[in-house]
Design an enzyme around this catalytic site. Structure first.
Site, PDB file in Angstrom:
ATOM      1  N   GLY A   1     102.187  15.800  67.513  1.00 50.35           N
ATOM      2  CA  GLY A   1     100.862  15.936  66.889  1.00 50.35           C
ATOM      3  C   GLY A   1     100.899  16.487  65.477  1.00 50.35           C
ATOM      4  O   GLY A   1      99.998  17.213  65.071  1.00 50.35           O
TER       5      GLY A   1
ATOM      6  N   ASP B   1     101.535   3.118  63.094  1.00 48.36           N
ATOM      7  CA  ASP B   1     102.481   4.048  63.732  1.00 48.36           C
ATOM      8  C   ASP B   1     103.389   3.294  64.696  1.00 48.36           C
ATOM      9  O   ASP B   1     104.590   3.542  64.784  1.00 48.36           O
ATOM     10  CB  ASP B   1     101.723   5.115  64.532  1.00 48.36           C
ATOM     11  CG  ASP B   1     101.080   6.161  63.641  1.00 48.36           C
ATOM     12  OD1 ASP B   1     100.883   5.875  62.438  1.00 48.36           O
ATOM     13  OD2 ASP B   1     100.770   7.257  64.138  1.00 48.36           O
TER      14      ASP B   1
ATOM     15  N   PRO C   1     108.261  17.109  65.842  1.00 47.08           N
ATOM     16  CA  PRO C   1     107.180  17.873  66.482  1.00 47.08           C
ATOM     17  C   PRO C   1     106.042  16.961  66.944  1.00 47.08           C
ATOM     18  O   PRO C   1     105.815  15.899  66.357  1.00 47.08           O
ATOM     19  CB  PRO C   1     106.712  18.830  65.385  1.00 47.08           C
ATOM     20  CG  PRO C   1     107.192  18.249  64.104  1.00 47.08           C
ATOM     21  CD  PRO C   1     108.395  17.405  64.404  1.00 47.08           C
TER      22      PRO C   1
HETATM   23  C1  MEV Z   1      97.790   7.961  61.556  1.00 48.09           C
HETATM   24  O1  MEV Z   1      99.189   8.110  61.537  1.00 48.09           O
HETATM   25  C2  MEV Z   1      97.363   6.987  60.500  1.00 48.09           C
HETATM   26  C3  MEV Z   1      95.873   6.713  60.440  1.00 48.09           C
HETATM   27  O2  MEV Z   1      95.672   5.813  59.346  1.00 48.09           O
HETATM   28  C4  MEV Z   1      95.360   6.111  61.729  1.00 48.09           C
HETATM   29  C5  MEV Z   1      95.906   4.702  61.974  1.00 48.09           C
HETATM   30  O3  MEV Z   1      96.245   4.010  61.029  1.00 48.09           O
HETATM   31  O4  MEV Z   1      95.972   4.317  63.160  1.00 48.09           O
HETATM   32  C6  MEV Z   1      95.076   7.979  60.140  1.00 48.09           C
END
Ligand code: MEV
Length: 311
Positions: free
Chosen positions: A94, A145, A92
């Site tokens: 977001g 990510d 999914p």
């Molecule tokens: C997002 O998947 C993870 C966060 O730590 C942001 C990041 O690390 O870029 C919230």
């Protein structure tokens, strides 16, 4: 230049350390075996569609996606209005599962294939392009990510001034359960909310980030040792820290409690929080967890091990 190419990018689960990773603390994540598949070709009539579990998006009509897309294609000397791009998502959008990075890696790898770039040129350019496009959705992104989207199995990740430090982890196969509990908040907004709290409460927030770091370090050791009870307990500690930095919600808390009361070894938010998904560590032979989390939203089950495939 090739006529028609396909390429993939993978989704991710953050097991320990989201948010603190933006501030240089170590985090632990795992690539999902699934994510995004992009098909690209040159076209006189440009088209950019994203087919995802919730429907179809015309990316040309979405200013943010188009902006991210053009930042992504620029390092390859390409532009959205000369391409027909179709992205099929198996996770999914977001929901904290790394959909934007998976898409970006799939499209950037596709662009490199379209130009017939060699392997050495490809990964560096893909990396640069994805960092630029991810900044649209994440604001101050750590890069975790993107690392997962390129296919890294389980790994620890630390952002440093001289670039990311990534250590692959050897982890035995185990069952993990994800539940999409609530509509997501924007990752950029959640990262900004933590930055604001750090501004207001610098010592407290920095000290919480240090606790995240200890949890990630001990979590990485427990994962490689197969000490699943310890992994679960540390996930619960990590959830307490996420609550303390203000990214949990009553719905996410309730789902974590339900998971723990239904046989999970531990449960926590995965990703930026504010909504989105929780991640629960399942016991291998217990179906109560899936049934309990089904009450909160869509449930996805994964068996994850040390390294997942990459293309
Ligand atoms: C997002 O998947 C993870 C966060 O730590 C942001 C990041 O690390 O870029 C919230």
């Amino acid at each position: 230049m090739r006529a028609n190419v396909t390429a993939t990018g993978q989704g991710k689960l953050i097991v320990f350390g989201e948010h603190a990773v933006v501030y240089g603390r170590p985090a632990v994540a795992c690539s999902l075996p699934t994510g995004a598949r992009a098909t690209l070709q040159r076209a006189a009539t440009p088209r950019w569609v994203i087919e995802h579990p919730g429907g179809l998006i015309d990316a040309n009509a979405d200013a943010d996606i188009l902006k991210a897309g053009n930042l992504l294609l620029e390092p390859f000397g390409l532009c959205a209005d000369e391409l027909d791009i179709r992205i099929e998502m198996s996770i999914p959008l977001g929901a904290g599962l790394g959909s934007s990075a998976a898409m970006a890696v799939a499209v950037a790898r596709g662009a490199a294939r379209l130009l017939d770039l060699n392997e050495a040129d490809t990964e560096q350019r893909v990396s640069r392009a994805v960092i630029a496009s991810e900044s649209v959705f994440h604001g101050k992104a750590s890069g975790i990510d993107q690392q997962a989207a390129m296919g890294s199995g389980f790994f620890t990740f630390r952002k440093t001034d001289s670039g990311p430090v990534v250590d692959p982890l050897k982890v035995d196969a185990h069952r993990w359960v994800v539940a999409r509990v609530a509509p997501s908040k924007s990752t950029a907004a959640m990262v900004q909310s933590v930055a604001d709290r750090r501004e207001r409460l610098p010592e407290v927030t920095e000290s919480l980030f240090d606790d995240f770091a200890h949890t990630s370090e001990m979590g990485a050791r427990a994962l490689t040792a197969g000490a699943w009870d310890v992994v679960g307990e540390l996930m619960n500690v990590n959830q307490g820290l996420l609550e303390a930095i203000g990214v949990s919600t009553p719905e996410l808390e309730a789902a974590c409690t339900a998971a723990n009361q239904s046989g999970a070894l531990g449960a926590k938010i995965t990703g930026a929080g504010g909504g989105g998904c929780i991640l629960a560590l399942a016991q291998d032979d217990d179906d109560r967890l899936v049934d309990a989390l089904g009450e909160y939203g869509d449930v996805f089950e994964f068996t994850l091990a040390g390294r997942n495939s990459t293309t």
